[in-house]
Design a protein around this motif. Structure first.
Motif, PDB file in Angstrom:
ATOM      1  N   ALA A 188      -6.723   1.188  10.742  1.00 48.80           N
ATOM      2  CA  ALA A 188      -6.127   0.199   9.848  1.00 48.80           C
ATOM      3  C   ALA A 188      -5.904   0.785   8.466  1.00 48.80           C
ATOM      4  N   ALA A 189      -6.873   1.585   8.004  1.00 45.02           N
ATOM      5  CA  ALA A 189      -6.741   2.214   6.693  1.00 45.02           C
ATOM      6  C   ALA A 189      -5.559   3.170   6.679  1.00 45.02           C
ATOM      7  N   GLU A 190      -5.378   3.896   7.782  1.00 40.45           N
ATOM      8  CA  GLU A 190      -4.258   4.836   7.870  1.00 40.45           C
ATOM      9  C   GLU A 190      -2.930   4.103   7.806  1.00 40.45           C
ATOM     10  N   ARG A 191      -2.832   2.972   8.537  1.00 40.10           N
ATOM     11  CA  ARG A 191      -1.602   2.185   8.490  1.00 40.10           C
ATOM     12  C   ARG A 191      -1.350   1.670   7.085  1.00 40.10           C
ATOM     13  N   ARG A 192      -2.402   1.263   6.406  1.00 34.21           N
ATOM     14  CA  ARG A 192      -2.261   0.706   5.061  1.00 34.21           C
ATOM     15  C   ARG A 192      -1.747   1.771   4.095  1.00 34.21           C
ATOM     16  N   LEU A 193      -2.270   3.004   4.184  1.00 31.26           N
ATOM     17  CA  LEU A 193      -1.851   4.073   3.285  1.00 31.26           C
ATOM     18  C   LEU A 193      -0.468   4.603   3.632  1.00 31.26           C
ATOM     19  N   ASP A 194       0.069   4.189   4.775  1.00 35.69           N
ATOM     20  CA  ASP A 194       1.409   4.606   5.163  1.00 35.69           C
ATOM     21  C   ASP A 194       2.473   3.647   4.636  1.00 35.69           C
ATOM     22  N   SER A 195       2.050   2.621   3.911  1.00 29.23           N
ATOM     23  CA  SER A 195       3.001   1.643   3.388  1.00 29.23           C
ATOM     24  C   SER A 195       3.840   2.253   2.269  1.00 29.23           C
ATOM     25  N   GLU A 196       4.978   1.637   2.007  1.00 28.66           N
ATOM     26  CA  GLU A 196       5.897   2.152   0.980  1.00 28.66           C
ATOM     27  C   GLU A 196       5.247   2.147  -0.399  1.00 28.66           C
ATOM     28  N   LYS A 197       4.497   1.105  -0.719  1.00 28.40           N
ATOM     29  CA  LYS A 197       3.857   1.029  -2.037  1.00 28.40           C
ATOM     30  C   LYS A 197       2.789   2.102  -2.197  1.00 28.40           C
ATOM     31  N   ALA A 198       2.009   2.341  -1.139  1.00 30.19           N
ATOM     32  CA  ALA A 198       0.984   3.383  -1.208  1.00 30.19           C
ATOM     33  C   ALA A 198       1.631   4.744  -1.428  1.00 30.19           C
ATOM     34  N   LYS A 199       2.756   4.994  -0.764  1.00 26.75           N
ATOM     35  CA  LYS A 199       3.457   6.266  -0.939  1.00 26.75           C
ATOM     36  C   LYS A 199       3.954   6.419  -2.368  1.00 26.75           C
ATOM     37  N   ARG A 200       4.447   5.325  -2.962  1.00 26.56           N
ATOM     38  CA  ARG A 200       4.910   5.389  -4.350  1.00 26.56           C
ATOM     39  C   ARG A 200       3.759   5.689  -5.294  1.00 26.56           C
ATOM     40  N   ILE A 201       2.602   5.112  -5.022  1.00 28.06           N
ATOM     41  CA  ILE A 201       1.424   5.360  -5.859  1.00 28.06           C
ATOM     42  C   ILE A 201       1.022   6.828  -5.776  1.00 28.06           C
ATOM     43  N   VAL A 202       1.003   7.389  -4.562  1.00 30.90           N
ATOM     44  CA  VAL A 202       0.642   8.795  -4.379  1.00 30.90           C
ATOM     45  C   VAL A 202       1.600   9.697  -5.155  1.00 30.90           C
ATOM     46  N   GLN A 203       2.895   9.427  -5.067  1.00 29.42           N
ATOM     47  CA  GLN A 203       3.872  10.249  -5.777  1.00 29.42           C
ATOM     48  C   GLN A 203       3.730  10.096  -7.291  1.00 29.42           C
ATOM     49  N   ALA A 204       3.457   8.885  -7.758  1.00 32.51           N
ATOM     50  CA  ALA A 204       3.283   8.667  -9.193  1.00 32.51           C
ATOM     51  C   ALA A 204       2.046   9.398  -9.717  1.00 32.51           C
ATOM     52  N   MET A 205       0.964   9.369  -8.947  1.00 33.81           N
ATOM     53  CA  MET A 205      -0.253  10.076  -9.351  1.00 33.81           C
ATOM     54  C   MET A 205      -0.001  11.577  -9.380  1.00 33.81           C
ATOM     55  N   ARG A 206       0.709  12.081  -8.388  1.00 33.71           N
ATOM     56  CA  ARG A 206       1.023  13.501  -8.328  1.00 33.71           C
ATOM     57  C   ARG A 206       1.786  13.932  -9.582  1.00 33.71           C
ATOM     58  N   ALA A 207       2.811  13.166  -9.958  1.00 32.02           N
ATOM     59  CA  ALA A 207       3.609  13.492 -11.135  1.00 32.02           C
ATOM     60  C   ALA A 207       2.793  13.369 -12.414  1.00 32.02           C
ATOM     61  N   SER A 208       1.933  12.357 -12.479  1.00 31.45           N
ATOM     62  CA  SER A 208       1.130  12.136 -13.679  1.00 31.45           C
ATOM     63  C   SER A 208       0.136  13.267 -13.915  1.00 31.45           C
ATOM     64  N   VAL A 209      -0.523  13.727 -12.852  1.00 36.89           N
ATOM     65  CA  VAL A 209      -1.475  14.829 -12.993  1.00 36.89           C
ATOM     66  C   VAL A 209      -0.758  16.089 -13.453  1.00 36.89           C
ATOM     67  N   GLY A 210       0.450  16.321 -12.941  1.00 39.25           N
ATOM     68  CA  GLY A 210       1.206  17.482 -13.364  1.00 39.25           C
ATOM     69  C   GLY A 210       1.549  17.446 -14.839  1.00 39.25           C
ATOM     70  N   ARG A 211       1.776  16.244 -15.386  1.00 37.95           N
ATOM     71  CA  ARG A 211       2.136  16.115 -16.804  1.00 37.95           C
ATOM     72  C   ARG A 211       0.920  15.990 -17.707  1.00 37.95           C
ATOM     73  N   ARG A 212      -0.060  15.152 -17.292  1.00 38.21           N
ATOM     74  CA  ARG A 212      -1.150  14.778 -18.184  1.00 38.21           C
ATOM     75  C   ARG A 212      -2.497  15.387 -17.821  1.00 38.21           C
ATOM     76  N   GLY A 213      -2.650  15.819 -16.566  1.00 36.52           N
ATOM     77  CA  GLY A 213      -3.964  16.188 -16.072  1.00 36.52           C
ATOM     78  C   GLY A 213      -4.643  14.980 -15.469  1.00 36.52           C
ATOM     79  N   ALA A 214      -5.702  15.207 -14.718  1.00 33.58           N
ATOM     80  CA  ALA A 214      -6.367  14.112 -14.002  1.00 33.58           C
ATOM     81  C   ALA A 214      -7.066  13.151 -14.951  1.00 33.58           C
ATOM     82  N   ALA A 215      -7.715  13.675 -15.986  1.00 34.27           N
ATOM     83  CA  ALA A 215      -8.492  12.814 -16.886  1.00 34.27           C
ATOM     84  C   ALA A 215      -7.615  11.773 -17.570  1.00 34.27           C
ATOM     85  N   ALA A 216      -6.411  12.167 -17.953  1.00 30.72           N
ATOM     86  CA  ALA A 216      -5.510  11.258 -18.678  1.00 30.72           C
ATOM     87  C   ALA A 216      -4.658  10.411 -17.745  1.00 30.72           C
TER      88      ALA A 216
END
Length: 203
Positions: free
Chosen positions: A6-34
């Motif tokens: 169930a958790a796998e299905r939930r993380l496969d949702s469109e919103k979860a994918k957008r969150i993952v991509q946004a976090m990826r871009a944010s870490v590249g710009r700001r670092g994890a702490a920020a």
């Protein structure tokens, strides 16, 4: 407790994918702490509460981002290795994979380094990172075993050990290339290629 399926299905949702991509871009710009949940939620176009619903903590989200990046790179590598019919073809696939990774956007490298740093303080992240490395090593080792059965390679040791050494070689080169982009690595790559050939053939 929610099942793993169930958790796998939930993380496969469109919103979860957008969150993952946004976090990826944010870490590249700001670092994890920020990279706060507020920043990531705004950039993903979702509520802050959804980040907690899908991932719980920022550390868990970081793990998911690294897992996603690793899955993409591993699929590329497996596809490349599937058609490799010689030791030289396998080594060429590994070199291309490494150079492509080094040439990717800074977020790819920032993520793994940030996660290493977090794992020193967080047992859950350390275990997740260990499981991720084990899974990647196991999958590449399976490919090497198949190549050995086909007579393409003759490994110097067990497939797991050879896969671990190939990753160690690649990780070490990647760290130096990212840290010193002006470094002339041509001679080192030549030695690394011979080392990989040594690991993949004998007799």
């Amino acid at each position: 407790m929610e099942s793993a399926q169930a958790a796998e299905r939930r993380l496969d949702s469109e919103k979860a994918k957008r969150i993952v991509q946004a976090m990826r871009a944010s870490v590249g710009r700001r670092g994890a702490a920020a990279s706060t949940f507020d920043h990531v939620a705004q950039e993903a176009g979702v509520s802050r509460g959804l980040l907690h619903y899908y991932f719980g903590t920022k550390e868990r989200l970081l793990v998911e981002v690294v897992r996603h990046d690793s899955d993409v790179r591993l699929r590329r590598l497996e596809e490349s290795l599937a058609g490799a019919d010689s030791v030289d073809a396998i080594v060429e696939s590994l070199v291309i994979q490494l150079k492509d990774y080094v040439g990717e956007d800074p977020a790819s490298h920032a993520l793994i380094y940030e996660l290493f740093s977090v794992s020193r303080r967080n047992d859950e992240v350390r275990e997740e990172l260990a499981q991720l490395y084990r899974r990647v090593r196991d999958q590449v080792a399976d490919v090497l075993r198949a190549k050995e059965r086909e007579g393409v390679v003759k490994l110097r040791g067990g497939a797991d050990s050879v896969a671990s050494l190939l990753f160690a070689l690649g990780d070490g080169l990647e760290l130096q290339l990212v840290s010193d982009p002006r470094w002339d690595s041509s001679e080192t790559f030549a030695v690394g290629i011979e080392t990989a050939r040594f690991l993949l053939s004998h007799g």
